[in-house]
Design a protein around this motif. Structure first.
Motif, PDB file in Angstrom:
ATOM      1  N   ASP A 134     -15.452   2.410 -20.037  1.00  0.00           N
ATOM      2  CA  ASP A 134     -15.882   1.011 -19.918  1.00  0.00           C
ATOM      3  C   ASP A 134     -15.506   0.525 -18.521  1.00  0.00           C
ATOM      4  OD1 ASP A 134     -16.192  -1.786 -20.044  1.00  0.00           O
ATOM      5  OD2 ASP A 134     -15.909  -1.749 -22.210  1.00  0.00           O
ATOM      6  N   SER A 135     -16.489   0.445 -17.624  1.00  0.00           N
ATOM      7  CA  SER A 135     -16.204   0.210 -16.209  1.00  0.00           C
ATOM      8  C   SER A 135     -15.620  -1.163 -15.914  1.00  0.00           C
ATOM      9  CB  SER A 135     -17.488   0.396 -15.381  1.00  0.00           C
ATOM     10  OG  SER A 135     -18.492  -0.507 -15.796  1.00  0.00           O
ATOM     11  N   ALA A 136     -15.781  -2.129 -16.823  1.00  0.00           N
ATOM     12  CA  ALA A 136     -15.311  -3.496 -16.548  1.00  0.00           C
ATOM     13  C   ALA A 136     -13.878  -3.749 -17.008  1.00  0.00           C
ATOM     14  CB  ALA A 136     -16.241  -4.506 -17.207  1.00  0.00           C
ATOM     15  N   THR A 137     -13.345  -2.884 -17.854  1.00  0.00           N
ATOM     16  CA  THR A 137     -12.048  -3.164 -18.476  1.00  0.00           C
ATOM     17  C   THR A 137     -10.921  -3.240 -17.464  1.00  0.00           C
ATOM     18  OG1 THR A 137     -12.791  -2.041 -20.476  1.00  0.00           O
ATOM     19  CG2 THR A 137     -10.430  -2.379 -20.231  1.00  0.00           C
ATOM     20  N   LEU A 138     -10.965  -2.418 -16.425  1.00  0.00           N
ATOM     21  CA  LEU A 138      -9.872  -2.373 -15.458  1.00  0.00           C
ATOM     22  C   LEU A 138      -9.986  -3.412 -14.348  1.00  0.00           C
ATOM     23  CD1 LEU A 138      -9.179   1.455 -14.939  1.00  0.00           C
ATOM     24  CD2 LEU A 138      -7.814  -0.208 -16.192  1.00  0.00           C
ATOM     25  N   ILE A 139     -11.028  -4.225 -14.345  1.00  0.00           N
ATOM     26  CA  ILE A 139     -11.219  -5.181 -13.243  1.00  0.00           C
ATOM     27  C   ILE A 139     -10.027  -6.129 -13.085  1.00  0.00           C
ATOM     28  CG2 ILE A 139     -12.586  -7.185 -12.509  1.00  0.00           C
ATOM     29  CD1 ILE A 139     -15.082  -5.680 -13.302  1.00  0.00           C
ATOM     30  N   PRO A 140      -9.478  -6.734 -14.146  1.00  0.00           N
ATOM     31  CA  PRO A 140      -8.305  -7.599 -13.941  1.00  0.00           C
ATOM     32  C   PRO A 140      -7.134  -6.863 -13.297  1.00  0.00           C
ATOM     33  CG  PRO A 140      -9.243  -7.980 -16.115  1.00  0.00           C
ATOM     34  CD  PRO A 140      -9.932  -6.767 -15.564  1.00  0.00           C
ATOM     35  N   LEU A 141      -6.868  -5.632 -13.722  1.00  0.00           N
ATOM     36  CA  LEU A 141      -5.778  -4.848 -13.137  1.00  0.00           C
ATOM     37  C   LEU A 141      -6.068  -4.526 -11.674  1.00  0.00           C
ATOM     38  CD1 LEU A 141      -3.172  -3.157 -13.300  1.00  0.00           C
ATOM     39  CD2 LEU A 141      -4.554  -1.284 -14.222  1.00  0.00           C
ATOM     40  N   ILE A 142      -7.307  -4.141 -11.365  1.00  0.00           N
ATOM     41  CA  ILE A 142      -7.691  -3.822  -9.986  1.00  0.00           C
ATOM     42  C   ILE A 142      -7.530  -5.035  -9.084  1.00  0.00           C
ATOM     43  CG2 ILE A 142      -9.648  -3.217  -8.522  1.00  0.00           C
ATOM     44  CD1 ILE A 142     -10.624  -1.409 -10.839  1.00  0.00           C
ATOM     45  N   GLN A 143      -7.909  -6.200  -9.580  1.00  0.00           N
ATOM     46  CA  GLN A 143      -7.825  -7.420  -8.776  1.00  0.00           C
ATOM     47  C   GLN A 143      -6.392  -7.782  -8.425  1.00  0.00           C
ATOM     48  OE1 GLN A 143      -9.947 -10.011 -11.484  1.00  0.00           O
ATOM     49  NE2 GLN A 143     -11.830  -9.937 -10.263  1.00  0.00           N
ATOM     50  N   ILE A 144      -5.467  -7.597  -9.361  1.00  0.00           N
ATOM     51  CA  ILE A 144      -4.095  -8.053  -9.174  1.00  0.00           C
ATOM     52  C   ILE A 144      -3.178  -6.964  -8.643  1.00  0.00           C
ATOM     53  CG2 ILE A 144      -2.071  -8.971 -10.390  1.00  0.00           C
ATOM     54  CD1 ILE A 144      -4.009 -10.337 -12.316  1.00  0.00           C
ATOM     55  N   ASN A 145      -3.337  -5.752  -9.118  1.00  0.00           N
ATOM     56  CA  ASN A 145      -2.421  -4.666  -8.741  1.00  0.00           C
ATOM     57  C   ASN A 145      -3.220  -3.384  -8.503  1.00  0.00           C
ATOM     58  OD1 ASN A 145      -0.300  -2.884  -8.385  1.00  0.00           O
ATOM     59  ND2 ASN A 145       0.921  -3.728 -10.065  1.00  0.00           N
ATOM     60  N   PRO A 146      -3.924  -3.289  -7.376  1.00  0.00           N
ATOM     61  CA  PRO A 146      -4.773  -2.112  -7.127  1.00  0.00           C
ATOM     62  C   PRO A 146      -4.003  -0.809  -7.003  1.00  0.00           C
ATOM     63  CG  PRO A 146      -4.600  -3.491  -5.159  1.00  0.00           C
ATOM     64  CD  PRO A 146      -3.992  -4.272  -6.281  1.00  0.00           C
ATOM     65  N   VAL A 147      -2.760  -0.872  -6.517  1.00  0.00           N
ATOM     66  CA  VAL A 147      -1.955   0.355  -6.403  1.00  0.00           C
ATOM     67  C   VAL A 147      -1.693   0.941  -7.791  1.00  0.00           C
ATOM     68  CG1 VAL A 147       0.250   1.320  -5.658  1.00  0.00           C
ATOM     69  CG2 VAL A 147      -0.905  -0.378  -4.239  1.00  0.00           C
ATOM     70  N   LEU A 148      -1.283   0.079  -8.722  1.00  0.00           N
ATOM     71  CA  LEU A 148      -1.051   0.523 -10.090  1.00  0.00           C
ATOM     72  C   LEU A 148      -2.350   1.011 -10.723  1.00  0.00           C
ATOM     73  CD1 LEU A 148       0.816   0.825 -12.555  1.00  0.00           C
ATOM     74  CD2 LEU A 148       0.247  -1.542 -13.149  1.00  0.00           C
ATOM     75  N   ALA A 149      -3.453   0.329 -10.455  1.00  0.00           N
ATOM     76  CA  ALA A 149      -4.743   0.749 -11.003  1.00  0.00           C
ATOM     77  C   ALA A 149      -5.089   2.167 -10.562  1.00  0.00           C
ATOM     78  CB  ALA A 149      -5.842  -0.223 -10.580  1.00  0.00           C
ATOM     79  N   GLY A 150      -4.914   2.454  -9.281  1.00  0.00           N
ATOM     80  CA  GLY A 150      -5.191   3.791  -8.786  1.00  0.00           C
ATOM     81  C   GLY A 150      -4.300   4.838  -9.423  1.00  0.00           C
ATOM     82  N   LYS A 151      -3.045   4.495  -9.605  1.00  0.00           N
ATOM     83  CA  LYS A 151      -2.089   5.420 -10.227  1.00  0.00           C
ATOM     84  C   LYS A 151      -2.482   5.731 -11.667  1.00  0.00           C
ATOM     85  CE  LYS A 151       2.949   5.913 -10.785  1.00  0.00           C
ATOM     86  NZ  LYS A 151       4.255   5.231 -10.605  1.00  0.00           N
ATOM     87  N   ILE A 152      -2.877   4.711 -12.422  1.00  0.00           N
ATOM     88  CA  ILE A 152      -3.267   4.904 -13.815  1.00  0.00           C
ATOM     89  C   ILE A 152      -4.562   5.702 -13.920  1.00  0.00           C
ATOM     90  CG2 ILE A 152      -4.149   3.673 -15.840  1.00  0.00           C
ATOM     91  CD1 ILE A 152      -1.994   1.566 -15.353  1.00  0.00           C
ATOM     92  N   ILE A 153      -5.540   5.394 -13.064  1.00  0.00           N
ATOM     93  CA  ILE A 153      -6.816   6.121 -13.099  1.00  0.00           C
ATOM     94  C   ILE A 153      -6.596   7.611 -12.836  1.00  0.00           C
ATOM     95  CG2 ILE A 153      -9.050   6.412 -11.953  1.00  0.00           C
ATOM     96  CD1 ILE A 153      -8.993   3.342 -11.483  1.00  0.00           C
ATOM     97  N   LEU A 154      -5.793   7.943 -11.847  1.00  0.00           N
ATOM     98  CA  LEU A 154      -5.517   9.350 -11.547  1.00  0.00           C
ATOM     99  C   LEU A 154      -4.826  10.044 -12.721  1.00  0.00           C
ATOM    100  CD1 LEU A 154      -4.353   9.248  -7.820  1.00  0.00           C
ATOM    101  CD2 LEU A 154      -6.371  10.412  -8.720  1.00  0.00           C
ATOM    102  N   ALA A 155      -3.850   9.364 -13.330  1.00  0.00           N
ATOM    103  CA  ALA A 155      -3.139   9.959 -14.459  1.00  0.00           C
ATOM    104  C   ALA A 155      -4.067  10.196 -15.646  1.00  0.00           C
ATOM    105  CB  ALA A 155      -1.973   9.067 -14.872  1.00  0.00           C
ATOM    106  N   LEU A 156      -5.066   9.343 -15.814  1.00  0.00           N
ATOM    107  CA  LEU A 156      -6.010   9.509 -16.916  1.00  0.00           C
ATOM    108  C   LEU A 156      -7.060  10.570 -16.619  1.00  0.00           C
ATOM    109  CD1 LEU A 156      -6.568   5.752 -17.850  1.00  0.00           C
ATOM    110  CD2 LEU A 156      -5.167   7.422 -19.074  1.00  0.00           C
TER     111      LEU A 156
END
Length: 297
Positions: A134-156
């Motif tokens: 679901d491409s829209a679910t991570l938008i709030p996380l990307i907007q506020i904490n992009p570093v964490l978003a990248g870390k979570i995406i890679l781990a998944l």
């Protein structure tokens, strides 16, 4: 039903809408309950995608309750230990079958160390679906904490490492290169699949950093799995000389070349699409090309 109400409320109402704080709290409590039910002693079984719906509404609440959600998201993505004071996750690593006809002959193997950007613990499969399909679910996380978003995406995206015997069939390893394609989330690959294009539009530098790490990891797995004595490479000049590992197939991964994971193809396609969109708007892209050139291996 509660999780569906939370998802609709958080996804389709403006920030100043009444009761968003209360709905976010309900979403987080629901996700925490499902998490504990599923993972404490690994005894919980959830039907009807209730866990998917709870995790989705939780991630949509990230703008409102970032602290509470961050901790649970790290556990669900396998970055953080689920229950630090209890027995660690039992990790079952299975070797690839010697042929496609004998998948039942898989054997348990000792778990090697996790990849640097991969999960350290078991990933919740429904949380992986929520974030990658679901491409829209991570938008709030990307907007506020992009570093964490990248870390979570890679781990998944990166699977837990698997040990291989010298006589195991290369076919299965070539298919995945240790990259997840949870329930065909990226099939067929295209630029709008996954969180990549939204990430590039919102925080391009962090998104490029994450995609470069993903491609570098995949290229490294390709090199090791293929057992190259002399790894094929290509010289590029922009403006100085750089040597990149890869044969003709690797350099056409962006065109969905065989033996490239669909997630990686979609990520590289998203970079292409994003760059073309910038050009269509008469925006400069040489700085981003230079960034890719200097930061990729």
């Amino acid at each position: 039903i509660i999780s569906e109400i939370c998802e609709k409320w958080l996804n389709h109402t403006p920030d100043e809408f009444p009761y968003r704080q209360e709905v976010a709290e309900i979403a987080v409590l629901s996700a925490e309950y499902i998490f504990n039910f599923k993972h404490q002693n690994d005894k919980g079984y959830v039907r009807d995608e209730i866990d998917f719906k709870c995790y989705k509404s939780m991630m949509l609440a990230y703008k409102i309750l970032p602290g509470e959600i961050e901790d649970l998201a790290l556990k669900l993505s396998g970055i953080k230990e689920k229950y630090p004071n209890s027995e660690p996750d039992e990790k079952v690593i299975v070797t690839a079958p010697r042929s496609k006809s004998f998948s039942a002959l898989n054997r348990r193997k000792k778990d090697p160390a996790p990849w640097p950007n991969g999960p350290h613990y078991t990933v919740d499969r429904e949380f992986r679906k929520v974030c990658l399909k679901d491409s829209a679910t991570l938008i709030p996380l990307i907007q506020i904490n992009p570093v964490l978003a990248g870390k979570i995406i890679l781990a998944l995206l990166i699977e837990e490492p698997t040990e291989w015997e010298p006589y195991d069939d290369d076919y299965f390893r070539n298919e995945s290169l240790q990259i997840s394609n949870e329930q065909g989330a990226f099939y067929p690959p295209f630029y709008f699949k996954g969180p990549f294009l939204n990430f590039l539009k919102i925080h391009p530098e962090e998104a490029l950093s994450m995609i470069i790490k993903l491609v570098d990891f995949t290229t490294d797995r390709w090199r090791i799995i293929r057992h190259w004595d002399a790894v094929p490479s290509t010289k590029l000049y922009f403006p100085e000389e750089r040597i990149y590992e890869g044969d003709s197939k690797v350099f056409y991964w962006h065109s969905d070349c065989p033996w490239c994971p669909d997630a990686v193809v979609s990520a590289v396609m998203a970079v292409e699409k994003w760059l073309y969109d910038l050009l269509d708007k008469d925006k400069e892209i040489s700085n981003w090309i230079t960034y890719i050139f200097h930061n990729s291996l």
